[in-house]
Every structure is written in structure tokens, then in C-alpha cells.
Write an enzyme that holds these catalytic residues in place. Structure first.
Site, mmCIF file in Angstrom:
data_model
loop_
_atom_site.group_PDB
_atom_site.id
_atom_site.type_symbol
_atom_site.label_atom_id
_atom_site.label_comp_id
_atom_site.label_asym_id
_atom_site.label_seq_id
_atom_site.Cartn_x
_atom_site.Cartn_y
_atom_site.Cartn_z
ATOM 1 N N ASN A 203 0.840 -1.203 0.000
ATOM 2 C CA ASN A 203 0.000 0.000 0.000
ATOM 3 C C ASN A 203 0.876 1.254 0.000
ATOM 4 O O ASN A 203 1.846 1.330 0.754
ATOM 5 C CB ASN A 203 -0.856 -0.038 1.285
ATOM 6 C CG ASN A 203 -1.949 1.001 1.332
ATOM 7 O OD1 ASN A 203 -2.739 1.109 0.392
ATOM 8 N ND2 ASN A 203 -2.021 1.764 2.409
ATOM 9 N N HIS A 239 -4.909 10.011 -1.698
ATOM 10 C CA HIS A 239 -5.128 11.261 -0.963
ATOM 11 C C HIS A 239 -4.946 12.374 -1.995
ATOM 12 O O HIS A 239 -3.818 12.699 -2.374
ATOM 13 C CB HIS A 239 -4.120 11.400 0.182
ATOM 14 C CG HIS A 239 -4.292 10.361 1.239
ATOM 15 N ND1 HIS A 239 -5.431 10.286 2.025
ATOM 16 C CD2 HIS A 239 -3.498 9.346 1.645
ATOM 17 C CE1 HIS A 239 -5.308 9.275 2.875
ATOM 18 N NE2 HIS A 239 -4.155 8.676 2.655
HETATM 19 O O1 9MR Z 1 -5.521 8.907 9.617
HETATM 20 C C1 9MR Z 1 -4.402 8.507 10.375
HETATM 21 C C2 9MR Z 1 -4.166 9.527 11.482
HETATM 22 O O2 9MR Z 1 -5.207 9.463 12.423
HETATM 23 C C3 9MR Z 1 -2.829 9.260 12.155
HETATM 24 O O3 9MR Z 1 -2.552 10.303 13.075
HETATM 25 C C4 9MR Z 1 -1.740 9.154 11.123
HETATM 26 C C5 9MR Z 1 -0.419 8.860 11.778
HETATM 27 O O4 9MR Z 1 0.634 8.891 10.909
HETATM 28 O O5 9MR Z 1 -2.054 8.144 10.170
HETATM 29 C C6 9MR Z 1 -3.201 8.443 9.460
HETATM 30 O O6 9MR Z 1 -3.437 7.455 8.475
HETATM 31 C C7 9MR Z 1 -2.431 7.310 7.478
HETATM 32 C C8 9MR Z 1 -2.443 5.878 7.033
HETATM 33 O O7 9MR Z 1 -2.285 5.035 8.141
HETATM 34 C C9 9MR Z 1 -1.364 5.602 6.000
HETATM 35 N N1 9MR Z 1 -1.448 6.525 4.885
HETATM 36 C C10 9MR Z 1 -1.544 7.936 5.236
HETATM 37 C C11 9MR Z 1 -2.688 8.164 6.240
HETATM 38 C C12 9MR Z 1 -2.839 9.637 6.514
HETATM 39 O O8 9MR Z 1 -1.713 10.153 7.138
#
Ligand code: 9MR
Length: 452
Positions: A203, A239
Site C-alpha cells: 500500500n 489522498h
Molecule cells: O488517519 C491517520 C491519522 O489518524 C494518524 O494520526 C496518522 C499517523 O501517521 O495516520 C493516518 O493514516 C495514514 C495511514 O495510516 C497511511 N497513509 C496515510 C494516512 C494519513 O496520514
């Protein structure tokens, strides 16, 4: 024929031709009774529609009602990550991950596991580790977590975000990567051994269109498939802001053509063109038979990690946005009158000048669909090493729209491709690759190679 000089005429010899045609009928189901939820609409074509879920929000009734009615796949937003599941070495905590899994199962949803190994959200103890000790801890983590959830996970993001941004097409530096380049395949093997039923995915983000980063991932997946490393799927986070990449469908298709499923895994879109862009992403997935589902990264705008950007399908109060309606319409757009048929043909042609001393050969692998193609060209050195190369292609009824890992002289007719810095040197008998996408027909490219 023995050709010994760099300047020798390039006489094409067709060495092998193998052609496989795969006909696929896409977007099949009739829309006689348009579905009224995202999950049901996606299910009409055998796909899912999912969302990221935060355990802390499950007590919010607006949130959990939308979750139950609209979605049929769930990803834990943070609760199955390494810092959450193994806060101390060898001590596992599945309480919030299990809450999300049980809620999903109670709603009749499936679950994507996210993520077994990621350079972010490592627990502090792992952040401080390196080398063989870390490798051992990584593999133990994969084994333990995949075993805990054995048989309950549709697909695991085994490895998340391991490739570098920018043009290198290579791996991102991290303590995980520094344990050795084989860490990704080792993780996939450990995950397969622990939970043979789960699909195993790689991913990443900024890989949604065709670019150097997505090509780096593509090359890894192709290598894994050729060597039997157990990989089943690739996740494209998506994103986005304002637009889907114009070649998103082609990008998904080229991965699918490697023999893996593809999924949109963390979709959110900021900007004023949001509703259109959401529809474009939906259609890109629907157009690829092996695109098995879409997950948005949160439910309401104020559930999003992108604070203030309002990138999701529901307002803060839980009302459906224009973007919601455009996704639902796109999922329901399966009209029998507009059923599309796409034929993808994969052709491998070897066209070469005899490499002789100091020469090289070029072969092309072509993925052609109705109106465009992706060509991957392999340059192989003869009995001497190359310090630079030129490949000449003929594009009589095609226009190049993008390329990677080579410089080019133009975009149609006779196009010359020369090495970039990092792939100029090719050892004797070794090879390197570059590629391009184009509109029109890529047949008859007939690449020829010369040393420079
Ligand atoms: O949405 C997630 C957020 O709540 C966390 O603080 C963050 C920590 O790094 O991770 C976010 O989710 C991520 C996902 O696990 C991997 N791809 C990017 C996402 C957005 O940052």
C-alpha cells in the site's frame, strides 16, 4: 551475423513473438433498481465500498449509523498499527483493533488489516532498533498480529509506504529498509505463513497515476510475481486534491495486468472539484476488472486527518454531500445500454540487432487496451558492459503521453530513447528497463538498441 561496431546499422530480427489476448466485459450489472447506499451500489459489480474507522468514535450514533448503513468494508484507521498492537516488545494489545473488527463483523462488513509494517507509528522501542535485532522483531510482529487475526481479515496491508517520493523510483530510507532490501518479501512470506486466507497487499500514496514512484512499486510487484513472493494486491491510497490523475485507470490496469488485485485504500479529495474527482476515481476503479473496491479515509469531514480540508463524503453533521451523490451515481451507472467492453492485449516482442561485442538488445512488453498502452522496454547488454545506450522505437499511430527512466527525442514517429544517469551502466549480459505510456496503438514499436 556478427556485428562488432557501435555504429553498425540496426537490423531488426524478430526473435520471439508471444501474444495473449484477454477479453473482459466490465461494468456488467443492470441498473434496473439503483442501489441507495454506497456498499450496496458497489456490490452490484462485486466490489466493496469501505471506510476507515476510529475506535474512539464508535459510541457516536451519527457515525455508527452511517457506518452500518453505507459501508461494507472497514479499515482500522490506527488501531491495528504497530504502536497500537505491540506497545512493548513482545507484549500485544488488540483491544481497540478487536472492537473495530467485532463492530464490522456485526454490521456484516469485511475488514482490511492496516498495517503490519510501516516506518511511521512504530512503537518507541522499535524506533530505537536497527539491524538483525530489528528484523527479528519485525518478523515476529507480522507473525503475531497476522496470527491473532487469522481467518478474519479480507486483505492485509503487509507493508505500507516503503517507496521514496520523487523521481528515484527506489525505496525510502528507514530503519526497516536498513535491515536489508529483502525486508518486504520477508514480511509477505511471514504474513502468508501466519494467515494463508488473507490477501496480502502493498500500500502506498502518490502512486495513483503513472510516475517514477508507482513504477518503482510496479517493478517490485513484477519481480515478486516472477519469483513467487506471495503478493495478492496493491493498494493506492489516493489522498488527492481537486483531480484524479488522468492516467489513474491505466495505472490500475498495468498493476492488474501483473496478476494482482488493486484497491483504492484511503480515498479523500480536497478542493472545489471534489464531486467530479470522486466520480472519476470511482469510474477508474469500475473500469478495471481487478479493482475490487474503494475505501474512503473517514466518514464525516471532521473525522478526517486532513483538518479543515473537508475531503470526505459526509458533512460534520452527517449529511450527504454532492461528492456522495456523485459516487453513488457512478456506482449505479451500470446501465445495460452503456456496458463497455475493454480488451487488453499483452504482447511480448523481442526485436534486436545482434548485440555482438559492445552492442545491446531491446525487448518490449506491451499492455494495449482500446485507446492506449503502456510499453516496458528492457535493454540488455551484449558480451561487453554498456556505459550508455540508445533505443529507437517507431510510433506510427501512437503518441507518447508520459515516460520514465529514459530521455526521449519526441513523442511520435521515430522516437529515440537514451539512458538517464542512473541506468547508463549496464554490466555485460545485464539489463535495465524504462517505459512509457501512449495513446493510440503501440503495436509495431520494434525497438532497436545501440550502445553510446
Ligand atoms: O488517519 C491517520 C491519522 O489518524 C494518524 O494520526 C496518522 C499517523 O501517521 O495516520 C493516518 O493514516 C495514514 C495511514 O495510516 C497511511 N497513509 C496515510 C494516512 C494519513 O496520514
Amino acid at each position: 551475423m556478427k556485428l562488432t561496431s557501435k555504429s553498425v546499422a540496426l537490423v531488426p530480427i524478430i526473435v520471439t513473438v508471444a501474444t495473449a489476448a484477454i477479453g473482459a466485459t466490465l461494468i456488467a450489472p443492470p441498473a434496473a433498481n439503483a442501489a441507495s447506499t454506497l456498499g450496496a451500489a458497489a456490490a452490484q459489480s462485486g466490489r466493496y465500498y469501505g471506510t476507515a474507522v476510529a475506535a474512539s468514535k464508535l459510541g457516536d450514533s451519527t457515525y455508527s449509523n452511517i457506518l452500518r448503513t453505507e459501508f461494507n468494508m472497514v479499515t482500522a484507521e490506527n488501531e491495528m498499527k504497530w504502536d497500537a498492537t505491540e506497545p512493548n516488545r513482545g507484549q500485544f494489545n488488540y483491544s481497540n483493533g478487536d472492537r473495530i473488527l467485532n463492530t464490522a463483523v456485526g454490521n456484516g462488513s469485511r475488514v482490511r488489516g492496516h498495517a503490519l509494517l510501516w516506518y511511521q507509528q512504530e512503537p518507541g522501542w522499535a524506533q530505537r532498533m536497527e539491524g538483525s535485532d530489528l528484523r527479528q522483531a519485525m518478523m515476529n510482529h507480522v507473525t503475531q498480529v497476522a496470527t491473532h487475526y487469522k481467518g478474519k481479515i479480507y486483505a492485509w496491508d503487509v507493508v505500507n509506504e516503503a517507496f521514496a517520493d520523487g523521481n528515484s523510483g527506489g525505496r525510502r530510507d528507514s530503519n526497516l529498509q536498513r535491515t536489508g532490501n529483502d525486508w518486504i518479501e520477508a514480511a509477505f512470506r511471514a504474513a502468508r505463513a501466519a494467515d494463508p486466507a488473507a490477501k496480502l497487499c502493498y500500500n502506498d500514496y502518490n502512486t495513483d497515476g503513472i510516475n517514477a514512484k508507482s513504477t518503482g512499486v510496479y517493478n517490485m510487484v513484477r519481480d515478486f510475481k516472477s519469483r513467487g513472493v506471495p503478493i495478492d494486491c496493491v493498494g493506492f491510497q489516493a489522498h488527492l486534491t481537486n483531480n484524479a490523475p488522468s492516467d489513474m485507470r491505466q495505472n490500475l490496469q498495468r498493476f492488474a495486468d501483473l496478476g494482482v488485485d488493486v484497491q483504492i485504500t484511503e480515498l479523500d479529495i480536497a478542493g472545489s472539484n471534489q464531486a467530479n474527482a470522486y466520480a472519476d476515481v470511482t469510474r477508474a476503479c469500475l473500469a478495471v476488472t481487478r479493482c475490487t473496491g474503494i475505501t474512503v479515509w473517514g466518514i464525516r469531514d471532521n473525522d478526517s486527518w486532513r483538518t479543515g480540508e473537508n475531503p470526505l463524503l459526509f458533512t460534520n453533521s452527517g449529511a450527504k454531500k454532492a461528492a456522495y451523490n456523485s459516487v453513488l451515481a457512478a456506482l449505479n451507472s451500470a446501465d445495460p445500454g452503456t456496458t463497455t467492453t475493454t480488451t487488453t492485449t499483452t504482447t511480448t516482442t523481442t526485436t534486436s540487432n545482434d548485440p555482438g561485442t559492445g552492442g545491446c538488445t531491446a525487448t518490449v512488453s506491451l499492455n494495449q487496451w482500446n485507446e492506449g498502452f503502456v510499453a516496458t522496454i528492457k535493454v540488455t547488454a551484449g558480451s561487453s558492459a554498456l556505459s550508455g545506450w540508445t533505443v529507437t522505437t517507431t510510433l506510427s499511430s501512437a503518441t507518447v503521453t508520459g515516460s520514465w527512466s529514459a530521455n526521449r527525442s519526441g513523442n511520435s514517429g521515430t522516437v529515440n530513447w537514451t539512458n538517464v544517469d542512473y541506468n547508463a551502466s549496464v554490466p555485460a549480459g545485464g539489463s535495465t528497463e524504462f517505459g512509457f505510456q501512449g495513446s493510440g496503438s503501440g503495436s509495431g514499436l520494434n525497438p532497436t538498441c545501440a550502445a553510446r
